[in-house]
Write a protein that holds these residues in place. Structure first.
Motif, PDB file in Angstrom:
ATOM      1  N   LYS A  43       0.836  -1.218   0.000  1.00  0.00           N
ATOM      2  CA  LYS A  43       0.000   0.000   0.000  1.00  0.00           C
ATOM      3  C   LYS A  43       0.869   1.265   0.000  1.00  0.00           C
ATOM      4  O   LYS A  43       0.637   2.180  -0.786  1.00  0.00           O
ATOM      5  CB  LYS A  43      -0.962  -0.002   1.200  1.00  0.00           C
ATOM      6  CG  LYS A  43      -1.896  -1.208   1.231  1.00  0.00           C
ATOM      7  CD  LYS A  43      -2.824  -1.183   2.413  1.00  0.00           C
ATOM      8  CE  LYS A  43      -2.146  -1.194   3.755  1.00  0.00           C
ATOM      9  NZ  LYS A  43      -1.328  -2.411   4.042  1.00  0.00           N
ATOM     10  N   THR A  44       1.861   1.281   0.900  1.00  0.00           N
ATOM     11  CA  THR A  44       2.736   2.465   0.955  1.00  0.00           C
ATOM     12  C   THR A  44       3.526   2.604  -0.348  1.00  0.00           C
ATOM     13  O   THR A  44       3.700   3.713  -0.874  1.00  0.00           O
ATOM     14  CB  THR A  44       3.683   2.365   2.178  1.00  0.00           C
ATOM     15  OG1 THR A  44       2.871   2.362   3.361  1.00  0.00           O
ATOM     16  CG2 THR A  44       4.663   3.515   2.238  1.00  0.00           C
ATOM     17  N   THR A  45       3.969   1.479  -0.879  1.00  0.00           N
ATOM     18  CA  THR A  45       4.704   1.497  -2.158  1.00  0.00           C
ATOM     19  C   THR A  45       3.813   2.107  -3.256  1.00  0.00           C
ATOM     20  O   THR A  45       4.257   2.953  -4.043  1.00  0.00           O
ATOM     21  CB  THR A  45       5.104   0.050  -2.540  1.00  0.00           C
ATOM     22  OG1 THR A  45       5.808  -0.528  -1.442  1.00  0.00           O
ATOM     23  CG2 THR A  45       5.975   0.023  -3.786  1.00  0.00           C
ATOM     24  N   PHE A  88       2.766  11.026   5.429  1.00  0.00           N
ATOM     25  CA  PHE A  88       3.544   9.795   5.365  1.00  0.00           C
ATOM     26  C   PHE A  88       3.236   8.893   6.552  1.00  0.00           C
ATOM     27  O   PHE A  88       3.013   9.380   7.664  1.00  0.00           O
ATOM     28  CB  PHE A  88       5.050  10.116   5.387  1.00  0.00           C
ATOM     29  CG  PHE A  88       5.506  10.916   4.215  1.00  0.00           C
ATOM     30  CD1 PHE A  88       5.825  10.304   3.009  1.00  0.00           C
ATOM     31  CD2 PHE A  88       5.625  12.296   4.301  1.00  0.00           C
ATOM     32  CE1 PHE A  88       6.260  11.049   1.920  1.00  0.00           C
ATOM     33  CE2 PHE A  88       6.055  13.055   3.225  1.00  0.00           C
ATOM     34  CZ  PHE A  88       6.369  12.426   2.023  1.00  0.00           C
ATOM     35  N   GLN A  89       3.286   7.578   6.313  1.00  0.00           N
ATOM     36  CA  GLN A  89       3.079   6.626   7.406  1.00  0.00           C
ATOM     37  C   GLN A  89       4.134   6.857   8.500  1.00  0.00           C
ATOM     38  O   GLN A  89       3.836   6.767   9.682  1.00  0.00           O
ATOM     39  CB  GLN A  89       3.182   5.197   6.862  1.00  0.00           C
ATOM     40  CG  GLN A  89       2.805   4.132   7.874  1.00  0.00           C
ATOM     41  CD  GLN A  89       2.661   2.756   7.243  1.00  0.00           C
ATOM     42  OE1 GLN A  89       3.133   2.507   6.135  1.00  0.00           O
ATOM     43  NE2 GLN A  89       2.019   1.854   7.939  1.00  0.00           N
ATOM     44  N   GLN A  90       5.357   7.188   8.078  1.00  0.00           N
ATOM     45  CA  GLN A  90       6.411   7.419   9.077  1.00  0.00           C
ATOM     46  C   GLN A  90       6.630   8.909   9.336  1.00  0.00           C
ATOM     47  O   GLN A  90       7.679   9.302   9.833  1.00  0.00           O
ATOM     48  CB  GLN A  90       7.687   6.730   8.643  1.00  0.00           C
ATOM     49  CG  GLN A  90       7.400   5.242   8.460  1.00  0.00           C
ATOM     50  CD  GLN A  90       8.612   4.363   8.485  1.00  0.00           C
ATOM     51  OE1 GLN A  90       9.638   4.739   7.956  1.00  0.00           O
ATOM     52  NE2 GLN A  90       8.475   3.198   9.065  1.00  0.00           N
ATOM     53  N   ALA A 166      -2.976  10.075   2.127  1.00  0.00           N
ATOM     54  CA  ALA A 166      -2.809   9.898   3.570  1.00  0.00           C
ATOM     55  C   ALA A 166      -2.603   8.417   3.871  1.00  0.00           C
ATOM     56  O   ALA A 166      -3.454   7.586   3.559  1.00  0.00           O
ATOM     57  CB  ALA A 166      -4.039  10.440   4.303  1.00  0.00           C
ATOM     58  N   ASP A 167      -1.449   8.114   4.470  1.00  0.00           N
ATOM     59  CA  ASP A 167      -1.084   6.721   4.744  1.00  0.00           C
ATOM     60  C   ASP A 167      -1.222   6.460   6.240  1.00  0.00           C
ATOM     61  O   ASP A 167      -0.371   6.860   7.025  1.00  0.00           O
ATOM     62  CB  ASP A 167       0.377   6.504   4.286  1.00  0.00           C
ATOM     63  CG  ASP A 167       0.740   5.033   4.172  1.00  0.00           C
ATOM     64  OD1 ASP A 167      -0.094   4.184   4.531  1.00  0.00           O
ATOM     65  OD2 ASP A 167       1.870   4.751   3.711  1.00  0.00           O
ATOM     66  N   GLU A 168      -2.303   5.828   6.640  1.00  0.00           N
ATOM     67  CA  GLU A 168      -2.588   5.549   8.053  1.00  0.00           C
ATOM     68  C   GLU A 168      -2.468   6.811   8.908  1.00  0.00           C
ATOM     69  O   GLU A 168      -1.770   6.788   9.936  1.00  0.00           O
ATOM     70  CB  GLU A 168      -1.589   4.508   8.589  1.00  0.00           C
ATOM     71  CG  GLU A 168      -1.402   3.298   7.734  1.00  0.00           C
ATOM     72  CD  GLU A 168      -2.257   2.129   8.188  1.00  0.00           C
ATOM     73  OE1 GLU A 168      -3.096   2.337   9.092  1.00  0.00           O
ATOM     74  OE2 GLU A 168      -2.108   1.056   7.619  1.00  0.00           O
TER      75      GLU A 168
HETATM   76 MG   LIG Z   1       2.349   1.019   4.757  1.00  0.00          MG
END
Ligand SMILES: [Mg+2]
Ligand SMILES: Nc1ncnc2c1ncn2[C@@H]1O[C@H](COP(=O)(O)OP(=O)(O)OP(=O)(O)O)[C@@H](O)[C@H]1O
Length: 230
Positions: A43-45, A88-90, A166-168
């Motif tokens: 998903k993030t990719t 970003f997720q991170q 939006a990632d998580e």
């Molecule tokens: Mg991810």
């Protein structure tokens, strides 16, 4: 807004020839989609491909009628700064800068002069996301993860992007803040006609969306079935 065609992607050190195989995927202007799926399935990719942080090994990516796959990495950076808000997720906040400075930095990189935001705009945005003056004055490394997540959301919104990814974005928020932030993001996206790609494991958030899609429907790579749920 977004058109993907015949996309294939794998990381250089990956044992597989293709980790993403997306024959076709699109998102209309002003459309909002909620994507969910097992951990580690890409998903993030996928979001990094949509935003031009990664380039596909094969296929075409059209965002705002521009071919991302044909741009140099510098052009993609510029394009992203001008068109896309990415949570970003991170998070990727600069830890020794406070919330306002982190957001100002994003505003500084926007090529559009009309998107430039004042300190007042930034404070207004942070207040809408339930942040206090004390919180936004501290280096972000001293904030809780949920507070940092709200700073990252504000940073993604500050340049008034036409596409929000939006990632998580609410994974570390309590239910009260999740509700506030979701309502705020959804109403802002509607009023500013922002297209939204939202990834989350929290299926209760799917209620905010008309379009809900499992990532396995997007990615046709056959081994995706071997991925496990978190
Ligand atoms: Mg991810
Ligand atoms: N920079 C990288 N180099 C090599 N492999 C990577 C890299 N980033 C991710 N991967 C691999 O690609 C696969 C997909 O990762 P990705 O982060 O896109 O998954 P995800 O669906 O976002 O997972 P999660 O729900 O846990 O965030 C994983 O198997 C991961 O190990």
């Amino acid at each position: 807004m977004i058109q993907l065609k015949d996309i294939r992607f794998h990381y250089p050190n990956s044992p597989h020839e293709s980790m993403l195989n997306i024959p076709h995927w699109s998102l209309s202007h002003h459309e909002h989609t909620f994507i969910y799926g097992p951990s580690g399935c890409g998903k993030t990719t996928f979001l990094n491909l949509l935003s031009g942080l990664l380039t596909p090994t094969h296929g075409t990516i059209d965002v705002c009628q521009q071919r991302l796959d044909r741009m140099s990495s510098r052009q993609r950076d510029r394009f992203r700064a001008g068109h896309i808000g990415y949570v970003f997720q991170q998070l990727n906040l600069i830890p020794y800068l406070n919330a306002i400075e982190n957001i100002q930095l994003a505003s500084y990189f926007s090529p559009s002069t009309e998107a430039k935001s004042s300190i007042l705009d930034i404070k207004h945005l942070l207040r809408s996301l339930n942040m206090t003056k004390h919180e936004w004055s501290q280096p972000t490394r001293q904030l809780s993860l949920g507070q940092q997540q709200r700073v990252a959301i504000a940073r993604a919104l500050i340049n008034k992007p036409k596409l929000l990814i939006a990632d998580e974005p609410t994974s570390a928020l309590d239910s009260k803040n999740t509700k506030t932030i979701m309502s705020f993001m959804m109403s802002l996206s509607k009023s500013h006609q922002v297209s939204l790609v939202f990834v989350s494991h929290d299926l209760s958030l799917a209620d905010y969306f008309h379009r809900v899609e499992p990532f396995q429907h997007i990615n046709q790579w056959e081994s995706i079935a071997s991925c496990s749920y978190n």
